[in-house]
Design an enzyme around this catalytic site. Structure first.
Site, short mmCIF file in Angstrom:
data_model
loop_
_atom_site.label_atom_id
_atom_site.label_comp_id
_atom_site.label_asym_id
_atom_site.label_seq_id
_atom_site.Cartn_x
_atom_site.Cartn_y
_atom_site.Cartn_z
N ASP A 118 0.83 -1.21 0.00
CA ASP A 118 0.00 0.00 0.00
C ASP A 118 0.86 1.26 0.00
O ASP A 118 1.93 1.29 0.59
CB ASP A 118 -0.90 0.01 1.23
CG ASP A 118 -1.93 -1.11 1.19
OD1 ASP A 118 -2.33 -1.47 0.07
OD2 ASP A 118 -2.33 -1.60 2.25
N VAL A 329 4.32 6.20 12.50
CA VAL A 329 4.94 5.01 11.93
C VAL A 329 5.22 5.18 10.44
O VAL A 329 6.33 4.91 9.97
CB VAL A 329 4.07 3.77 12.20
CG1 VAL A 329 4.71 2.51 11.61
CG2 VAL A 329 3.85 3.58 13.70
#
Length: 435
Positions: A118, A329
């Protein structure tokens, strides 16, 4: 062939039971680890997701025998190992990079094409490459992929610059058959990583999980096949809990242990969610006055998981007040926000660190924080889904919109969630397929 789209009509509260199977992030890594066993391995409670078929096709191209049944995957080494992952798998997912170490053990050399996955931000391969070089491999990164060569990997001391899940898994699967001891510092300790380590231990690996994010691996001469049962997917479990809360319904999630959702449960409880937790299921309901706003920062485990923030963002739009999300993240994780904005979600994104201390994206151009206004009246829209988690969140937004929605790119959702169309239909959502 025309691509499938989903047509969704809001149909009130979602209610019912969902059985969660093993995680997408766990099953594919176990499949790669099974390459290393001299006998047959079996992986039980496997999800029916696109990621399994992609990984199985890669393994078969390498000469690994793979048999997939309804809930089980059987894997065994074939008579001859092909050290090259075909170029056809370029960009499909992140799995090829994890095959470098196992292929070096099995064939002495390896080539894997450029990885994909992704579009949520840079997930550089340099952590993987440097770890393999530290273990004695010759590694070249080219325009089309990565080539590696090694007669035998050697144990060493490795410290990751960031507790990367993928890099930790690479070290685990490379060190278990290396000569000598490997000490990995600043390792990821996500449940899926520990689950992989336990599987390798069943195969005969010597692995010690030490305090302070340290993993010690003593190399062995050979590994055998093993059997394991995957624990339920904590991303999927949280996503369906959020589905119940967003629609003022009640979804009971079975198959995911409570300890994999500790931080998520507390976060939702702070927003006012009421929980019913027992050994059979977890269930969350919203109070009559609705949920409260919150400030949440994602982090490595045991912090709030980055994959939980996409359904949480939709939940924020249906909670009272202004909420803040700080993503630490992945720097491009908020790529899905425009799709939600088209559905009426009042979300603004910023490049500052909001809702928590400065993170590693401080003083960069990464738009990694969001402010969300609730309660927003969402509207039906025609949207194209950019990735797995964004796709699921768009379904949640469509479930509480004021009109019908058309979702395109639904293959993303089916790559990462176990039969999501059927699950949503069973919860009472008016959802139809169209080509």
């Amino acid at each position: 062939m025309a691509e499938e789209v989903w047509l969704i009509e809001p149909s009130g509260p979602l209610r019912g039971d969902v059985e969660v199977r093993g995680s997408k992030n766990g099953v594919s890594k176990h499949m790669v680890a099974a390459m290393l066993g001299s006998g047959e391995s079996s992986i039980h409670n496997a999800p029916d997701v696109g990621e399994v078929e992609i990984t199985a096709a890669m393994l078969r191209a390498l000469g690994i025998d793979v048999e997939i049944s309804r809930t089980e995957i059987r894997i065994a080494q074939g008579p001859e190992i092909e050290p090259r992952v075909p170029d056809a798998f370029t960009g499909l997912n992140r799995i090829p990079i994890l095959m470098l170490g196992p292929l070096l053990h099995l064939a002495g050399e390896a080539f894997v094409p450029l990885v994909g996955g992704d579009p949520i931000g840079r997930r550089p391969v340099n952590f993987h490459v440097e770890a393999l070089r530290a273990m004695g491999a010759e590694v070249e990164v080219g325009d089309t992929g990565i080539f590696a060569k090694a007669k035998r990997l050697n144990g060493t001391r490795i410290e990751l610059p960031y507790p990367s899940v993928g890099a930790t898994e690479t070290v685990l699967m490379s060190a278990v058959l290396a000569e000598g001891k490997t000490v990995l510092k600043n390792a990821a300790m996500e449940p899926e990583v520990v689950e992989l380590a336990l599987f390798l231990q069943r195969m005969g690996a010597r692995i010690e999980l030490s305090p302070d994010r340290r993993i010690v691996i003593e190399g062995v001469e050979r590994l055998r096949g093993a059997s394991t049962w995957l624990n339920g997917d904590r991303i999927e479990a949280f996503s369906y809990l959020a589905a119940g809360l967003i629609t003022q319904g009640e979804v009971r999630v079975h198959g995911c242990p409570q300890d994999r959702l500790v931080t998520a449960i507390t976060t939702l409880a702070r927003m006012g969610a009421q929980f019913d937790i027992n050994d059979e299921y977890l269930c969350a309901t919203a109070p009559p006055e609705g949920l409260r706003a919150a400030a949440v920062q994602t982090d490595t485990h045991p912090g709030f998981m980055t994959d939980w923030q996409t359904p949480l963002m939709v939940l924020f739009t249906q909670s009272q007040g202004m909420s803040v999300l700080h993503e630490t993240v992945f720097e491009n994780r908020l790529v899905y926000v425009p799709a939600l904005q088209r559905m009426g979600c009042e979300i603004e994104v910023f490049d500052q660190c909001l809702g928590g201390p400065a993170c590693r994206y401080h003083d960069t151009n990464a738009r990694h924080s969001a402010v969300v206004r609730g309660v927003s009246q969402l509207k039906g829209a025609d949207v194209t889904l950019p990735d797995i988690r964004a796709g699921f969140s768009a379904v949640l937004a469509a479930a509480v919109a004021d009109g019908p929605s058309t979702l395109r790119g639904v293959h993303h959702i089916e790559r990462g969630y176990h039969r999501p169309f059927e699950q949503f239909a069973s919860l009472g959502l008016d959802i139809r397929r169209k080509r």
